[in-house]
Design an enzyme around this catalytic site. Structure first.
Site, PDB file in Angstrom:
ATOM      1  N   LYS A  18       0.839  -1.210   0.000  1.00  0.00           N
ATOM      2  CA  LYS A  18       0.000   0.000   0.000  1.00  0.00           C
ATOM      3  C   LYS A  18       0.877   1.264   0.000  1.00  0.00           C
ATOM      4  O   LYS A  18       0.622   2.186  -0.761  1.00  0.00           O
ATOM      5  CB  LYS A  18      -0.940   0.023   1.224  1.00  0.00           C
ATOM      6  CG  LYS A  18      -1.942  -1.121   1.247  1.00  0.00           C
ATOM      7  CD  LYS A  18      -2.980  -0.956   2.352  1.00  0.00           C
ATOM      8  CE  LYS A  18      -2.408  -0.984   3.742  1.00  0.00           C
ATOM      9  NZ  LYS A  18      -1.821  -2.288   4.154  1.00  0.00           N
ATOM     10  N   ARG A  93      -9.776   0.438   8.829  1.00  0.00           N
ATOM     11  CA  ARG A  93      -9.348  -0.935   9.086  1.00  0.00           C
ATOM     12  C   ARG A  93     -10.440  -1.729   9.797  1.00  0.00           C
ATOM     13  O   ARG A  93     -10.239  -2.908  10.094  1.00  0.00           O
ATOM     14  CB  ARG A  93      -8.117  -0.916   9.982  1.00  0.00           C
ATOM     15  CG  ARG A  93      -6.789  -1.070   9.242  1.00  0.00           C
ATOM     16  CD  ARG A  93      -5.710  -1.012  10.295  1.00  0.00           C
ATOM     17  NE  ARG A  93      -4.461  -1.611   9.951  1.00  0.00           N
ATOM     18  CZ  ARG A  93      -3.420  -0.956   9.445  1.00  0.00           C
ATOM     19  NH1 ARG A  93      -3.518   0.306   9.130  1.00  0.00           N
ATOM     20  NH2 ARG A  93      -2.285  -1.580   9.251  1.00  0.00           N
ATOM     21  N   ARG A 132      11.460  -5.876   5.051  1.00  0.00           N
ATOM     22  CA  ARG A 132      11.125  -4.470   4.829  1.00  0.00           C
ATOM     23  C   ARG A 132      11.988  -3.545   5.694  1.00  0.00           C
ATOM     24  O   ARG A 132      12.254  -3.838   6.851  1.00  0.00           O
ATOM     25  CB  ARG A 132       9.645  -4.281   5.182  1.00  0.00           C
ATOM     26  CG  ARG A 132       9.142  -2.893   4.946  1.00  0.00           C
ATOM     27  CD  ARG A 132       7.679  -2.905   4.777  1.00  0.00           C
ATOM     28  NE  ARG A 132       6.967  -2.950   6.056  1.00  0.00           N
ATOM     29  CZ  ARG A 132       5.665  -2.713   6.149  1.00  0.00           C
ATOM     30  NH1 ARG A 132       4.951  -2.463   5.074  1.00  0.00           N
ATOM     31  NH2 ARG A 132       5.071  -2.762   7.315  1.00  0.00           N
ATOM     32  N   ARG A 165      10.906  -1.680  11.234  1.00  0.00           N
ATOM     33  CA  ARG A 165       9.811  -1.381  12.157  1.00  0.00           C
ATOM     34  C   ARG A 165       9.751  -2.440  13.252  1.00  0.00           C
ATOM     35  O   ARG A 165       9.911  -3.623  12.978  1.00  0.00           O
ATOM     36  CB  ARG A 165       8.483  -1.345  11.399  1.00  0.00           C
ATOM     37  CG  ARG A 165       8.278  -0.048  10.655  1.00  0.00           C
ATOM     38  CD  ARG A 165       7.080  -0.068   9.757  1.00  0.00           C
ATOM     39  NE  ARG A 165       5.870  -0.624  10.362  1.00  0.00           N
ATOM     40  CZ  ARG A 165       4.679  -0.601   9.769  1.00  0.00           C
ATOM     41  NH1 ARG A 165       4.547  -0.040   8.577  1.00  0.00           N
ATOM     42  NH2 ARG A 165       3.628  -1.128  10.360  1.00  0.00           N
ATOM     43  N   ARG A 176      -0.522  -9.506  13.008  1.00  0.00           N
ATOM     44  CA  ARG A 176      -1.106  -8.428  12.186  1.00  0.00           C
ATOM     45  C   ARG A 176      -1.930  -9.010  11.046  1.00  0.00           C
ATOM     46  O   ARG A 176      -2.976  -8.462  10.684  1.00  0.00           O
ATOM     47  CB  ARG A 176       0.001  -7.512  11.643  1.00  0.00           C
ATOM     48  CG  ARG A 176       0.568  -6.609  12.732  1.00  0.00           C
ATOM     49  CD  ARG A 176       1.903  -6.027  12.358  1.00  0.00           C
ATOM     50  NE  ARG A 176       1.824  -5.153  11.213  1.00  0.00           N
ATOM     51  CZ  ARG A 176       2.858  -4.878  10.415  1.00  0.00           C
ATOM     52  NH1 ARG A 176       4.030  -5.440  10.617  1.00  0.00           N
ATOM     53  NH2 ARG A 176       2.698  -4.054   9.409  1.00  0.00           N
TER      54      ARG A 176
HETATM   55  P1  AMP Z   1       0.517   0.451   9.126  1.00  0.00           P
HETATM   56  O1  AMP Z   1       1.697   1.352   8.951  1.00  0.00           O
HETATM   57  O2  AMP Z   1      -0.660   0.879   8.291  1.00  0.00           O
HETATM   58  O3  AMP Z   1       0.867  -0.997   8.940  1.00  0.00           O
HETATM   59  O4  AMP Z   1       0.037   0.613  10.650  1.00  0.00           O
HETATM   60  C1  AMP Z   1       0.897   0.250  11.721  1.00  0.00           C
HETATM   61  C2  AMP Z   1       0.097   0.040  12.983  1.00  0.00           C
HETATM   62  O5  AMP Z   1      -0.578   1.265  13.332  1.00  0.00           O
HETATM   63  C3  AMP Z   1      -1.020  -0.992  12.880  1.00  0.00           C
HETATM   64  O6  AMP Z   1      -0.560  -2.317  13.088  1.00  0.00           O
HETATM   65  C4  AMP Z   1      -1.962  -0.518  13.985  1.00  0.00           C
HETATM   66  O7  AMP Z   1      -1.472  -0.867  15.271  1.00  0.00           O
HETATM   67  C5  AMP Z   1      -1.874   0.994  13.863  1.00  0.00           C
HETATM   68  N1  AMP Z   1      -2.881   1.512  12.895  1.00  0.00           N
HETATM   69  C6  AMP Z   1      -2.650   2.120  11.699  1.00  0.00           C
HETATM   70  N2  AMP Z   1      -3.801   2.462  11.099  1.00  0.00           N
HETATM   71  C7  AMP Z   1      -4.793   2.046  11.932  1.00  0.00           C
HETATM   72  C8  AMP Z   1      -6.214   2.073  11.860  1.00  0.00           C
HETATM   73  N3  AMP Z   1      -6.859   2.587  10.793  1.00  0.00           N
HETATM   74  N4  AMP Z   1      -6.907   1.550  12.905  1.00  0.00           N
HETATM   75  C9  AMP Z   1      -6.281   1.031  13.979  1.00  0.00           C
HETATM   76  N5  AMP Z   1      -4.958   0.946  14.091  1.00  0.00           N
HETATM   77  C10 AMP Z   1      -4.204   1.451  13.090  1.00  0.00           C
END
Ligand code: AMP
Length: 221
Positions: A18, A93, A132, A165, A176
């Site tokens: 993404k 999400r 990554r 990360r 996840r």
């Molecule tokens: P990402 O970078 O999109 O993979 O997000 C990293 C982490 O941030 C996720 O595993 C969640 O813990 C939190 N997070 C990001 N976006 C959301 C969302 N829309 N709702 C809830 N948690 C989020």
């Protein structure tokens, strides 16, 4: 008038690409990139109250509570640069987040125009996430095998250090992916029902090949 807006959501499992597609979409279509993950990581790095509240959920690979994330997105969508279109990456999400997003857009006479699902097989997701790396300076993503930087550990764009990360370790990655299946995948049906869902196949493909599909979907209506 609002019909012509590109109000886009990128949907897909962690590791589907993404962020990589978002970089290309933003460059091509001039949309503001709204990544809740990036905003939350910035809040954690700055040690804000919200960051402190979000950190434990993020480190375990779970979701940050809807109320927190919805508030972040509401504020960001109110900024001037988001009034004529946006690209949401990592939000919504949950069904609750999707419903609340629809309601906040409807208040402004707007609606989601495109939801693009990037579809990648599970084994490939795990492999991608494990390799990554991210730039500490500009946030650009790399992969140690599939998309390495020119100089090891250094961002090609801004010269800052690359890091892994904390939630990209294998155990957290598995969690996840489970969270994605349970809480986020139902959005596919939700947006199908709203007639805005489109899919791009991302398995075994180079980012530019995936982007060719994404671009055609966005340009085609
Ligand atoms: P990402 O970078 O999109 O993979 O997000 C990293 C982490 O941030 C996720 O595993 C969640 O813990 C939190 N997070 C990001 N976006 C959301 C969302 N829309 N709702 C809830 N948690 C989020």
């Amino acid at each position: 008038m609002t019909d012509a807006q590109l109000n886009v959501i990128l949907l897909g499992a962690p590791g589907a690409g993404k962020g990589t597609q978002a970089e290309r979409i933003v460059a091509k279509f001039g949309l503001p990139h709204i990544s809740t993950g990036e905003m939350l990581r910035a809040a954690v790095a700055q040690g804000t109250d919200m960051g402190l509240a979000a950190q434990k959920f993020m480190e375990s690979g779970g979701l940050v509570p809807d109320e927190v994330v919805i508030g972040v997105v509401r504020d960001r969508l109110a900024e001037p640069d988001a009034q004529n279109g946006f690209l949401l990456d990592g939000f919504p999400r949950t069904i609750e987040q999707a419903e609340r997003l629809d309601a906040m857009l409807a208040e402004a006479g707007r609606a989601v125009s495109h939801v693009i699902l990037i579809d990648v097989p599970e084994d490939e997701l795990v492999q991608r996430l494990a390799g990554r790396r991210m730039c500490r300076g500009c946030g650009k993503g790399y992969h140690v095998v599939f998309d390495p930087p020119k100089a090891k550990g250094i961002c090609d764009v801004c010269g800052s250090e690359l890091y892994q990360r904390t939630d990209d370790n294998e155990e957290t990655v598995r969690h996840r992916l489970e969270v994605y299946r349970a809480q986020t995948e139902p959005l596919v049906g939700y947006y199908e029902g709203h007639g805005v869902l489109q899919s791009a196949y991302g398995g075994g493909k180079l980012p530019d090949d995936v982007f060719a599909q994404v671009q055609a979907l966005l340009a085609g209506g």
